[in-house]
Design a protein around this motif. Structure first.
Motif, mmCIF file in Angstrom:
data_model
loop_
_atom_site.group_PDB
_atom_site.id
_atom_site.type_symbol
_atom_site.label_atom_id
_atom_site.label_comp_id
_atom_site.label_asym_id
_atom_site.label_seq_id
_atom_site.Cartn_x
_atom_site.Cartn_y
_atom_site.Cartn_z
ATOM 1 N N GLY A 239 84.587 44.372 -32.307
ATOM 2 C CA GLY A 239 83.104 44.061 -32.549
ATOM 3 C C GLY A 239 82.775 42.792 -32.838
ATOM 4 N N VAL A 240 83.289 42.005 -33.836
ATOM 5 C CA VAL A 240 82.796 40.542 -34.034
ATOM 6 C C VAL A 240 82.939 39.799 -32.701
ATOM 7 C CG1 VAL A 240 83.479 38.604 -35.097
ATOM 8 C CG2 VAL A 240 83.697 40.922 -36.450
ATOM 9 N N MET A 241 83.931 39.817 -31.928
ATOM 10 C CA MET A 241 83.864 39.398 -30.669
ATOM 11 C C MET A 241 82.811 39.571 -29.710
ATOM 12 S SD MET A 241 86.250 37.121 -30.192
ATOM 13 C CE MET A 241 86.579 36.500 -32.027
ATOM 14 N N GLY B 126 87.264 40.411 -26.726
ATOM 15 C CA GLY B 126 86.746 41.677 -27.252
ATOM 16 C C GLY B 126 87.517 42.965 -26.720
ATOM 17 N N LEU C 7 84.897 35.471 -24.613
ATOM 18 C CA LEU C 7 84.738 36.244 -25.788
ATOM 19 C C LEU C 7 84.439 37.662 -25.430
ATOM 20 C CD1 LEU C 7 82.015 34.012 -27.822
ATOM 21 C CD2 LEU C 7 84.419 34.317 -28.420
ATOM 22 N N LEU D 186 79.896 40.824 -30.582
ATOM 23 C CA LEU D 186 78.639 40.220 -31.151
ATOM 24 C C LEU D 186 78.490 38.794 -31.060
ATOM 25 C CD1 LEU D 186 76.139 40.447 -33.449
ATOM 26 C CD2 LEU D 186 77.839 39.759 -34.976
ATOM 27 N N ALA D 187 79.672 37.985 -31.160
ATOM 28 C CA ALA D 187 79.649 36.570 -30.842
ATOM 29 C C ALA D 187 79.321 36.448 -29.191
ATOM 30 C CB ALA D 187 80.968 35.998 -31.248
ATOM 31 N N TYR E 150 75.626 37.063 -29.102
ATOM 32 C CA TYR E 150 75.059 35.771 -29.388
ATOM 33 C C TYR E 150 74.875 34.442 -28.630
ATOM 34 C CZ TYR E 150 73.454 32.202 -32.721
ATOM 35 O OH TYR E 150 72.851 31.158 -33.212
ATOM 36 N N GLY F 66 87.333 46.614 -35.541
ATOM 37 C CA GLY F 66 86.600 45.642 -36.305
ATOM 38 C C GLY F 66 86.562 44.263 -35.675
ATOM 39 N N LEU F 67 87.539 43.583 -35.212
ATOM 40 C CA LEU F 67 87.530 42.308 -34.580
ATOM 41 C C LEU F 67 86.894 42.353 -33.391
ATOM 42 C CD1 LEU F 67 88.293 39.346 -35.588
ATOM 43 C CD2 LEU F 67 90.458 39.614 -34.765
#
Length: 91
Positions: A72-74, A37, A33, A76-77, A80, A69-70
């Motif tokens: 950042g989502v990666m 990112g 991940l 974040l994942a 997590y 954007g994407l």
């Protein structure tokens, strides 16, 4: 035509490409991940520089939607999943 490139954006692309070397060479399944990112950030930097030459609206969307954007989502994942692993290991 090349004079239209921003020195800051070209520098960012070069730094991101050099940074891609350790990210790819030290790839493990646990870091997939994070690697995704980082690759998306590199795609964004590439789009930033290419939009100077053509397809500005499309590449601007790629830069901001995918590259920032994407990515950042990666990240974040990745955070997590890592936090979940740390908590599970501590139990």
């Amino acid at each position: 035509m090349l004079a239209e490139l921003s020195p800051l954006e070209v520098t960012g692309l070069v730094v991101s490409l050099v940074g891609l070397i350790p990210v790819v060479t030290q790839y493990r399944s646990e870091t997939k991940l994070f690697t995704a990112g980082y690759v998306l950030l590199v795609v964004g930097m590439l789009a930033t520089n290419l939009e100077t030459f053509a397809l500005e609206p499309v590449l601007n969307l790629v830069e901001h939607g995918v590259g920032i954007g994407l990515a950042g989502v990666m990240f974040l994942a990745a955070a997590y999943v890592r936090r979940k692993e740390v908590i599970t290991a501590g139990e």
